[in-house]
Design a protein around this motif. Sequence first.
Motif, PDB file in Angstrom:
ATOM      1  N   VAL A   1       0.375  -1.061  -0.077  1.00  0.00           N
ATOM      2  CA  VAL A   1      -0.047   0.404  -0.451  1.00  0.00           C
ATOM      3  C   VAL A   1       1.032   1.205  -0.139  1.00  0.00           C
ATOM      4  N   ARG A   2       2.070   1.177   0.979  1.00  0.00           N
ATOM      5  CA  ARG A   2       2.570   2.880   1.066  1.00  0.00           C
ATOM      6  C   ARG A   2       3.872   2.543  -0.257  1.00  0.00           C
TER       7      ARG A   2
ATOM      8  N   LYS B   1       0.757   4.252  -2.920  1.00  0.00           N
ATOM      9  CA  LYS B   1       0.774   5.504  -2.358  1.00  0.00           C
ATOM     10  C   LYS B   1       1.661   6.482  -2.899  1.00  0.00           C
TER      11      LYS B   1
ATOM     12  N   ARG C   1       1.669   7.030  -6.647  1.00  0.00           N
ATOM     13  CA  ARG C   1       0.241   8.137  -6.660  1.00  0.00           C
ATOM     14  C   ARG C   1       1.177   9.576  -5.970  1.00  0.00           C
ATOM     15  N   GLN C   2       2.187  10.179  -5.490  1.00  0.00           N
ATOM     16  CA  GLN C   2       2.279  10.943  -4.829  1.00  0.00           C
ATOM     17  C   GLN C   2       3.192  11.615  -5.292  1.00  0.00           C
TER      18      GLN C   2
ATOM     19  N   GLU D   1      -0.866  13.480  -7.623  1.00  0.00           N
ATOM     20  CA  GLU D   1      -2.690  13.244  -7.422  1.00  0.00           C
ATOM     21  C   GLU D   1      -2.577  12.674  -5.791  1.00  0.00           C
ATOM     22  N   ILE D   2      -2.021  12.736  -5.170  1.00  0.00           N
ATOM     23  CA  ILE D   2      -1.761  12.621  -3.488  1.00  0.00           C
ATOM     24  C   ILE D   2      -1.118  13.002  -2.428  1.00  0.00           C
TER      25      ILE D   2
ATOM     26  N   GLU E   1      -1.016  12.329   3.153  1.00  0.00           N
ATOM     27  CA  GLU E   1      -1.563  10.685   3.140  1.00  0.00           C
ATOM     28  C   GLU E   1      -0.412   9.232   2.564  1.00  0.00           C
ATOM     29  N   VAL E   2       0.364   9.858   2.476  1.00  0.00           N
ATOM     30  CA  VAL E   2       1.655   8.892   2.385  1.00  0.00           C
ATOM     31  C   VAL E   2       2.085   8.378   3.900  1.00  0.00           C
TER      32      VAL E   2
END
Length: 817
Positions: A344-345, A348, A351-352, A356-357, A361-362
Amino acid sequence: MSEKTDKPNTHLPDTLPVCPVRGSVIYPSMVMPIDAGRPISIRAIDAALTQERVILIVSQRDKEVEEPGADDLYEVGTACNVLRMRKNADGSVQMLVQAFARVRVQQYRKADGYLQASVVRLPEVEGKDTEVRALFREVKERFENLLREGKYLSPEVAQFVLNLEDPSQLADYIAFHLEFKLEDKQQILATPSVVDRLKRVAILLDAELDLMETQRRIQQQVKEEIDKNQREFYLREQMKAIQRELHGEEGEVEVEEFREKIAALKLPQNVLSEVERELSRFARMHPDSAEASVVRTYLDWITNLPWNTRTEDQIDLKEAQRILEEDHYGLEKVKDRVLEYLAVRKLKLERQKNGEIPLEEVSKGPILLFVGPPGVGKTSIARSIAKSLGRKYHRISLGGARDESDIRGHRRTYIGAMPGRIIQGMRQAGSKNPVILLDEVDKLGVSYQGDPAAALLELLDPAQNKEFTDHYLGVPFDMSEVLFICTANFPQNIPGPLFDRMELIEFTSYIEQEKLEIAKRYLLPRQLAENGLKENQVVITEAALMRLITHYTREAGVRNLEREIGTLLRKAARTILESGKKRVRITDADLEKYLGPARYQPESEARTPQVGVATGMFYTPVGGDIMFIEVSVMPGKGNLILTGQLGEVMKESARAALSYAKKNASRFGIPLEKFDNSDVHIHVPAGAVPKEGPSAGIAITSALVSALAEIPVRNDVAMTGEITLTGRVLPIGGVKEKVLGARRAGIREVILPKQNQPDLSDIPANLRQNLKFHFAESLDEVLDWTLVGGLAALERKAIPPTPKKARRSKVQPAARA
């Protein structure tokens, strides 16, 4: 800035706006800057600029008065030309004035928010030329004496005054620059005669010279009165003063070092303002004072915390899996959860990078709670998680912590105050995103100093720990990037609000086969190294290790097993040295020689079917096993006797079993009067061991029905399940440990509740071999599998229902005609 275009004039209007000044007097021919901030002064300046640019400067009698009136001002002032004027952003005014005349005020009056004065010029009264020259020379000489005696004036001012040739200006300038009283300065301003002014200044200079002479004489007398011991004391004090001065320089260096460190930390603005305030306080303190030591310690903590220092996660799933497999055997659910976190990390982060995020959030990490018995690897798996992530690792033991300050720290007002364990752990880790293990969170205590579990609520809430505030620091510290892992033996001891913030991962006890693999892979090599033995010097056979596990230890983990292996190796090391052997081999037959007789004998199945004896299964944190439920029916008065240290829930299961048997008595061939004329005694052996739980329900029922119906219970069947009054079988926990305990005891058939069928997937397939499982939904199914002959044997003994007798009809006699 307002500029004057023509030369300053000496024309004196009859009415002048008044600008009151505090604590000073201005004399003619002087050019001075004046700062005005009061409305009464600013309006007077504006009025002067709109008229002839002439203003009256008058001193206040009391400088504390904000809105002076006629009674608050002196009667003599100075008429001045306004050369320049500038208004500041804050509304105050700066002006440059040139004084040109002494004036006496005839009347003050208010006009448009400022004071006006009707004035007349004071004439300059010259004296006799010889007298003026004599006084001029005398005043200048005394002024020079004052300077020689040590009266400090800047060299430029002193030289300017000494170069003056005008007697009137000499008197005015000396009065202005020396620290005479305001009344004396005002009296010199109000004196029109040059001779009188020079005399007055001479008197004031004499008084100043006398004062300095008196001070010198007192110092000389004190110095002469000091004897030898006093001189030594004086010298010691001088040495201390010199040392303090030197330390002061060191203190400045220390302040500068702190300032550089704080600038390099790039602290958040709210933290930076607080830290700079403390640093300013520290800079003003003496380095040796107690308060300076407190502030120095605080700044040291601030500058050594990892405000922006972090490690980069090494997110390689294959490498992480290899590390986890290398360090631990089994624990598949835990390893899967860690690999899921890494996956999951990694997603993320990708995406970072694509925008995107946001980074916040990460950074968020889960709060994992490892629950299980002692010695199963909860603490060591946390270290492996940190290793697989490439993060720093720090362990905080919370067992026995009873003070809230252990978590949040003490306020700096207390002597010996320190930050709490969390901030201390962050400093030791040296990273903003370490793995922090909070060990034994179920053993937190509560006292009058506060509840430490409540102090953890903010820390372990992902929505709040971005601004975790330690009492000692007094400023928020971002804990959102920390991966918190908590461990506990008994989750029911963790307060509900705290437990709600955690993700539960359960560690079950190791089975014998897992302990055997752990012993061969990890424990034996480690103990060989710790006891100074080479790999091939001592060999412990697999059979010896298995017997060590089953007969010499009884635990969920492997700590005692490692101790027993260490004991064997130490005895083998002694044997090698005493006998001269190069190699020692330990078999299962040698264990009694080295360790003595077996400490634990696992329960085995009953030899033959018996009436009133059923085989149940139980679970403990150290593993599962079987137990026997014994029921005896004897003549009595219908009492139910329960022995064997049964808990309340187990007693209720026994009462429910008796009610079920009574309800189905006729179906099972049990006379109802037997319940009234007999006492039923239910006993569970190992009477010194407390027993609790509902899972013995079907075993109690089977033994009870067997004793009442006098039909034996099969000895090769073990059972577990909760019962209801209507005969339903409900699910229970600990299936894996119970089944493996029954298998170890030689049981070949196991009865489980139907709803527990999915739990068999936790048991390895090779260990389920040679075991037959029955899944029951009702007690009828259980009795059919447990009683010898099954339900058919009970049905043969069933009591037929009593037929109803036909009523005799009464025949009425015929009526006679």
